[in-house]
Design a protein around this motif. Structure first.
Motif: not given
Length: 586
Positions: A547-559, A561-572
């Motif tokens: 949900s919003y956590g998916g939004y934040m996951a997407d935001w992290i992915a585009t801001h 490169g520190r994370f090796k893996a990102i899961v965005s579930h049911a993202s807003v």
């Protein structure tokens, strides 16, 4: 001296044996798996009997083959002891006591549709009180034990059950199976509304008459479908009227304006008693009949506003805000028998204490059950016994009892003890750090099972949704942090900007800033964790959210490169249509 040596040797052998037994038990424990989690019994809906001797509650156990939870009614003494299973159908829930404690009412779908059932405490089988084609929900006893209120979803223009039944049969026979929607809200979560409305009914407890619809013809739901529950319907002490919550705005799907109504049990028009543009709910009559306490959000079009404790004077119609100075959201209101004290729960920094406050404006709420996560509070008729659910990140909900001042807390149920005994889980460690603009932010960290401080572990950052919710020190089944940690991760949960339980300003600071301060809070929390805990491997980090956590996951992915893996579930992914900037409901 020889005897002393013998006794010491015997004691040493006992201690050594005990130590070996404990070590063997610890070694036998294993990290929790999904299969372990899904086997756990789900304890809920505690209701203390009026005489304070018993607690009725539900236990639901997942049935994987049937793809459902098998739910039954149980009972346990408030002084502790063995629990007794009262029903066996696997389709029973929502137990409620009458004032005399002689007959337990509950909901059961054992015959198909959910209906109100009655079970005598003197023995015998439960029998159905209602037999409506549209079923029954949210059951309540009147104070005198002569009437039962419940809700049922009906067609507003139908005047009896025969009409509802005929309408449903026509739909079932029709070859056209399309859902025709002419207004919002046409669907909520897992169910279609199909032109029906939840109406308020009453029926004599002795079954001497058919149920009567107290809100006949109403083109609104009692209570609102999307954000209410049984606490939004309550009888007056004399049993002559019922107060309920409803949303009557034309565009209810985007409305945050719920009001309180009162309706005579004998029949008559429902009367609106609150008119402010925020949401009013959870009405509870004072035992002396003079007041209705309720909670309210005062900001229109904002469903994440703080819940205040309000007081409605039944004679004058005057409304007072009792808790404006208390910067937390009050839920689950209850009265003391002398009508002087109001009890409630409120989220507070990963926990949910039980509070008590004098029923006057400006009174300071006091924690009576503190530093734990508690919910579903229920008081005995004399107000001396408090029963509630308690949970944590290492313990699924169980039933506890205490005195009304919060003392003498006693765990009553142990439904999951045998399963938990075989599992190794680590309790969360809580810490604070400086977030965006130097604001203090709280986080919880869980070490993996079989933890070795000499090793390096990957970090999993869980991102909660909402965006206005919080990571609680409470058990959950959707994003269970212990299951994540069991895979070998250090799990980090940050209550970043927008989280509840830290004051309204902190909650509001995510409004129109979903990727700003909240993102900085998360990244600062990660940096602080890497500095504070040397066993965390900063080269192996993952982030996951829904949900919003998916939004934040997407935001992290585009801001970053520190994370090796990102899961965005049911993202807003587009909040432009959310005029409330409130909870991300997806």
């Amino acid at each position: 001296m020889k005897g002393v040596n013998l006794r010491c040797g015997f004691l040493g052998a006992l201690l050594l044996g005990a130590g070996l037994a404990v070590s063997a038990q610890e070694a036998a424990r294993h990290p929790i798996t999904f299969d372990d989690m899904i086997k756990l019994h789900r304890v809920a809906e505690p209701q203390v009997s009026p005489d304070a001797k018993w607690v009725a509650y539900t236990v639901a156990t997942p049935d994987m083959e049937a793809n459902r939870n098998a739910s039954n009614i149980w009972m346990v003494p408030t002084t502790g002891g063995s629990a007794t299973q009262l029903t066996q159908s696997g389709h029973d829930s929502s137990p409620v006591w009458p004032r005399d404690g002689k007959t337990l009412a509950f909901l059961s779908s054992r015959g198909g549709e959910s209906q109100v059932y009655l079970l005598s405490m003197e023995g015998g089988e439960a029998h159905a009180l209602t037999k409506l084609s549209t079923g029954a929900d949210m059951v309540k006893w009147s104070p005198d034990g002569k009437t039962i209120a419940f809700t049922s979803s009906v067609y507003p223009d139908c005047k009896d059950d025969a009409c509802n039944k005929s309408r449903d049969e026509e739909k079932e026979k029709s070859k056209v199976k399309a859902h025709v929607a002419e207004h919002l809200l046409y669907r909520h979560w897992t169910h279609w509304n199909g032109g029906k409305r939840s109406h308020l009914f009453v029926v004599p407890a002795d079954g001497s008459a058919v149920p009567r619809d107290l809100t006949a013809g109403a083109n609104y739901d009692v209570p609102p479908d999307e954000r209410s529950g049984p606490g939004d319907i309550n009888f007056s002490p004399d049993g002559k009227e019922i107060c309920f919550t409803a949303v009557t705005d034309k565009m209810e799907a985007i409305s945050t304006n719920g009001d309180l109504f009162i309706v005579p049990v004998a029949g008559g028009e429902a009367k609106r008693i609150t008119t402010q543009p925020g949401f009013d709910g959870n009405p509870v009559y004072s035992p002396d009949g003079k007041f209705i306490a309720y909670h309210a959000q005062l900001t229109p079009e904002y469903e994440s506003d703080r819940w205040r404790v309000m007081l409605y004077d039944r004679q004058s119609g005057k409304i007072e805000n009792l808790s404006e100075g208390f910067d937390r959201s009050a839920n689950e209101l209850a009265w003391s028998p002398d009508s002087r004290t109001i009890y409630f729960t409120a989220e507070n920094e990963t926990q949910q204490p039980v509070y008590a406050m004098v029923a006057r404006a400006g009174a300071e709420p006091k924690k009576i059950v503190a530093d734990t996560y508690n919910t579903a509070i229920s008081f005995s008729a004399d107000g001396k016994t408090l029963v509630f659910e308690r949970t944590s990140l290492t313990m699924p909900a169980e039933i506890f009892a205490a005195a009304s001042d919060g003392s003498n807390v006693l765990q009553l149920t142990h439904q999951n003890e045998s399963i938990l005994a075989a599992l190794e889980m680590n309790a969360p460690e809580t810490f604070w750090f400086d977030g965006a603009e130097g604001t203090k932010v709280q986080a919880m960290l869980i070490r993996p099972p079989k933890f070795d401080a000499a090793k390096k572990y990957p970090l999993l950052v869980l991102l909660h949704g909402g965006p206005q919710t919080m990571w609680s020190n409470a058990w959950g089944y959707r994003w269970n942090a212990e299951v994540f940690s069991a895979a070998g991760y250090v799990t980090l949960m940050i209550n970043r900007r927008g989280s509840t339980g830290y004051g309204q300003k902190f909650t509001d600071e995510i409004t129109n800033d979903w990727g700003g301060r909240a993102y900085t809070d998360v990244m600062n929390g990660v940096d602080y964790t890497l500095k504070k805990y040397p066993f965390v491997d900063g080269t192996r980090m993952a982030a996951a959210g829904g949900s919003y956590g998916g939004y934040m996951a997407d935001w992290i992915a585009t801001h970053t490169g520190r994370f090796k893996a990102i899961v965005s579930h049911a993202s807003v992914y587009d909040k432009s249509g959310d005029v409330r900037d409130g909870r991300a409901l997806v």
